[in-house]
Scaffold this active site. Sequence first.
Site, PDB file in Angstrom:
ATOM      1  N   ARG A 160      -4.425  17.928   2.488  1.00 22.32           N
ATOM      2  CA  ARG A 160      -3.191  18.600   2.949  1.00 22.32           C
ATOM      3  C   ARG A 160      -3.489  19.793   3.866  1.00 22.32           C
ATOM      4  NH1 ARG A 160      -2.254  14.640   1.311  1.00 22.32           N
ATOM      5  NH2 ARG A 160      -0.695  13.920  -0.167  1.00 22.32           N
ATOM      6  N   SER A 236       6.883  16.358  -2.102  1.00 20.48           N
ATOM      7  CA  SER A 236       6.228  17.152  -3.154  1.00 20.48           C
ATOM      8  C   SER A 236       6.314  18.629  -2.783  1.00 20.48           C
ATOM      9  CB  SER A 236       4.754  16.774  -3.274  1.00 20.48           C
ATOM     10  OG  SER A 236       4.655  15.422  -3.622  1.00 20.48           O
ATOM     11  N   GLU A 333       3.795  23.214  -0.811  1.00 18.69           N
ATOM     12  CA  GLU A 333       3.345  22.352   0.286  1.00 18.69           C
ATOM     13  C   GLU A 333       4.230  22.533   1.532  1.00 18.69           C
ATOM     14  OE1 GLU A 333       1.945  18.294  -0.846  1.00 18.69           O
ATOM     15  OE2 GLU A 333       3.251  17.683   0.809  1.00 18.69           O
TER      16      GLU A 333
HETATM   17  C1  LIG Z   1      11.008  12.291   0.598  1.00 16.06           C
HETATM   18  C2  LIG Z   1       9.743  12.852   1.186  1.00 16.06           C
HETATM   19  C3  LIG Z   1       8.525  12.286   0.865  1.00 16.06           C
HETATM   20  C4  LIG Z   1       7.324  12.809   1.409  1.00 16.06           C
HETATM   21  N1  LIG Z   1       6.146  12.234   1.079  1.00 16.06           N
HETATM   22  C5  LIG Z   1       4.979  12.718   1.583  1.00 16.06           C
HETATM   23  C6  LIG Z   1       3.724  12.125   1.239  1.00 16.06           C
HETATM   24  O1  LIG Z   1       3.662  11.145   0.490  1.00 16.06           O
HETATM   25  N2  LIG Z   1       2.591  12.656   1.761  1.00 16.06           N
HETATM   26  C7  LIG Z   1       2.626  13.730   2.620  1.00 16.06           C
HETATM   27  O2  LIG Z   1       1.547  14.167   3.058  1.00 16.06           O
HETATM   28  N3  LIG Z   1       3.794  14.307   2.962  1.00 16.06           N
HETATM   29  C8  LIG Z   1       4.967  13.833   2.473  1.00 16.06           C
HETATM   30  N4  LIG Z   1       6.155  14.438   2.790  1.00 16.06           N
HETATM   31  C9  LIG Z   1       6.161  15.615   3.671  1.00 16.06           C
HETATM   32  C10 LIG Z   1       6.433  15.317   5.159  1.00 16.06           C
HETATM   33  O3  LIG Z   1       7.113  14.104   5.311  1.00 16.06           O
HETATM   34  C11 LIG Z   1       5.161  15.250   5.990  1.00 16.06           C
HETATM   35  O4  LIG Z   1       4.425  16.419   5.837  1.00 16.06           O
HETATM   36  C12 LIG Z   1       5.481  15.033   7.486  1.00 16.06           C
HETATM   37  O5  LIG Z   1       4.305  14.683   8.178  1.00 16.06           O
HETATM   38  C13 LIG Z   1       6.079  16.253   8.159  1.00 16.06           C
HETATM   39  O6  LIG Z   1       6.367  15.907   9.514  1.00 16.06           O
HETATM   40  P1  LIG Z   1       7.623  16.487  10.255  1.00 16.06           P
HETATM   41  O7  LIG Z   1       7.622  15.922  11.627  1.00 16.06           O
HETATM   42  O8  LIG Z   1       8.875  16.271   9.473  1.00 16.06           O
HETATM   43  O9  LIG Z   1       7.268  18.026  10.302  1.00 16.06           O
HETATM   44  P2  LIG Z   1       8.225  19.317  10.102  1.00 16.06           P
HETATM   45  O10 LIG Z   1       8.751  19.316   8.717  1.00 16.06           O
HETATM   46  O11 LIG Z   1       9.231  19.347  11.198  1.00 16.06           O
HETATM   47  O12 LIG Z   1       7.193  20.485  10.313  1.00 16.06           O
HETATM   48  C14 LIG Z   1       6.205  20.743   9.337  1.00 16.06           C
HETATM   49  C15 LIG Z   1       5.135  21.663   9.945  1.00 16.06           C
HETATM   50  O13 LIG Z   1       4.453  20.972  10.972  1.00 16.06           O
HETATM   51  C16 LIG Z   1       4.584  21.658  12.206  1.00 16.06           C
HETATM   52  N5  LIG Z   1       4.728  20.640  13.265  1.00 16.06           N
HETATM   53  C17 LIG Z   1       5.568  19.578  13.304  1.00 16.06           C
HETATM   54  N6  LIG Z   1       5.392  18.887  14.435  1.00 16.06           N
HETATM   55  C18 LIG Z   1       4.414  19.535  15.124  1.00 16.06           C
HETATM   56  C19 LIG Z   1       3.796  19.302  16.386  1.00 16.06           C
HETATM   57  N7  LIG Z   1       4.129  18.288  17.177  1.00 16.06           N
HETATM   58  N8  LIG Z   1       2.820  20.163  16.787  1.00 16.06           N
HETATM   59  C20 LIG Z   1       2.459  21.224  16.008  1.00 16.06           C
HETATM   60  N9  LIG Z   1       3.023  21.487  14.821  1.00 16.06           N
HETATM   61  C21 LIG Z   1       3.990  20.645  14.386  1.00 16.06           C
HETATM   62  C22 LIG Z   1       5.824  22.526  12.073  1.00 16.06           C
HETATM   63  O14 LIG Z   1       5.768  23.641  12.949  1.00 16.06           O
HETATM   64  C23 LIG Z   1       5.733  22.909  10.613  1.00 16.06           C
HETATM   65  O15 LIG Z   1       4.831  23.977  10.471  1.00 16.06           O
HETATM   66  C24 LIG Z   1       7.375  13.931   2.276  1.00 16.06           C
HETATM   67  C25 LIG Z   1       8.617  14.506   2.591  1.00 16.06           C
HETATM   68  C26 LIG Z   1       9.788  13.975   2.041  1.00 16.06           C
HETATM   69  C27 LIG Z   1      11.116  14.600   2.391  1.00 16.06           C
END
Ligand SMILES: Cc1cc2nc3c(=O)[nH]c(=O)nc-3n(C[C@H](O)[C@H](O)[C@H](O)COP(=O)(O)OP(=O)(O)OC[C@H]3O[C@@H](n4cnc5c(N)ncnc54)[C@H](O)[C@@H]3O)c2cc1C
Length: 342
Positions: A160, A236, A333
């Site tokens: 992570r 999580s 997280e």
């Molecule tokens: C129901 C559910 C289940 C999930 N299951 C998992 C799982 O099994 N495993 C897991 O690891 N995660 C899980 N997650 C967490 C999440 O889905 C992941 O971490 C996902 O990759 C976040 O991506 P995002 O585009 O939504 O980022 P955001 O939520 O929009 O941003 C998260 C962080 O990343 C940064 N960020 C986003 N895009 C960029 C970019 N292009 N460049 C630089 N920084 C950036 C943002 O600034 C922020 O700091 C889950 C979430 C939910 C709601």
Amino acid sequence: MLFLEHVPLAPYTTFRIGGPARYFAEAASENDILEGVEFTRTRNLPLFVLGGGSNLLVADEGFPGLVLRIALRGSEQQGDVFQVSAGEDWDAFVSRAVDGGYAGVECLAGIPGTVGGTPVQNVGAYGQEVAESIVAVRAIDLHTLDIRELTPLECGFAYRRSIFNAAERGRYLVTRVDYALRKDGPPRLSYADLKRHFAEKPKPSLAEVAAAVRKIRHSKGMLIVEGDLDCRSAGSFFKNPVVSTEHYGRIAGSVGGAPGYSVGDGLIKLPAAWLVEQAGFHKGYVLGHAGISNRHALALINRGAAKAADVLALRDRIVAAVEQRFSIRLEPEPVFLGPESG
Ligand SMILES: Cc1cc2nc3c(=O)[nH]c(=O)nc-3n(C[C@H](O)[C@H](O)[C@H](O)COP(=O)(O)OP(=O)(O)OC[C@H]3O[C@@H](n4cnc5c(N)ncnc54)[C@H](O)[C@@H]3O)c2cc1C
């Protein structure tokens, strides 16, 4: 690029929580991103990079700077390498890879968010993580405005973790991620839940494994399904903590056994969900408008009208109880975006 003002952020997050962004824009190209950076520099504003908002809790007060939503689209395939723009939907990419017979991301089916978000916390689930398939990350260095192609080593991937959410947090804006997958490779079947699922069918296809992952995720409220309150979360909420063997022994001794597995160097990783439940926070626990999912002890949820303050109050209560009982300080997280961020 259009710069909007006072845009409510809740609809852009899976929690459906959060106040407004002072400014908001959608970047569809690297040039748009540079324009957004310039906008913040001339006004001396903080910048926040938004993907799918699935790992994010936005404060009720909102954010006083520019929220730049990454909407770069498109992907190209060169041999077994898929070059995918940061704004692409992650799960849609997984489906395309699996349908095309490419192994390497099948256990990461059903995770919400964008491709650009995946290297940030080295997304992982069911025995696989993106660090295993990423071969390059294209990013804009916000210090110099240079475009960089980072190698996996330079990304500093760990559980992570990467440089993007640790040592170099806020420095790089990811615009494209390259994944090397294996044509006709076997699916990864190392996780206990998955092995159990396929106990009667030892050689499942990639598509069967991805479907099983989605099914298991759904049963745990970890798949986004419209109208399902158990998934109105950021997944999580706490990372699985790592403790010394002695510390683990004390915990196990105090409750007559504890789950955990060795991660080397005399360290043991414990499931945060187990700690949360042992500290008295069962599935379905309610605190005001926030709560714990009925299907997973690690997902804090918005029960409908929750504010960020409700979720933070529940977070604090859980962290304090786990620390008091087990001397472990759980680490959240999701990313927190508030008036002080940026
Ligand atoms: C129901 C559910 C289940 C999930 N299951 C998992 C799982 O099994 N495993 C897991 O690891 N995660 C899980 N997650 C967490 C999440 O889905 C992941 O971490 C996902 O990759 C976040 O991506 P995002 O585009 O939504 O980022 P955001 O939520 O929009 O941003 C998260 C962080 O990343 C940064 N960020 C986003 N895009 C960029 C970019 N292009 N460049 C630089 N920084 C950036 C943002 O600034 C922020 O700091 C889950 C979430 C939910 C709601």
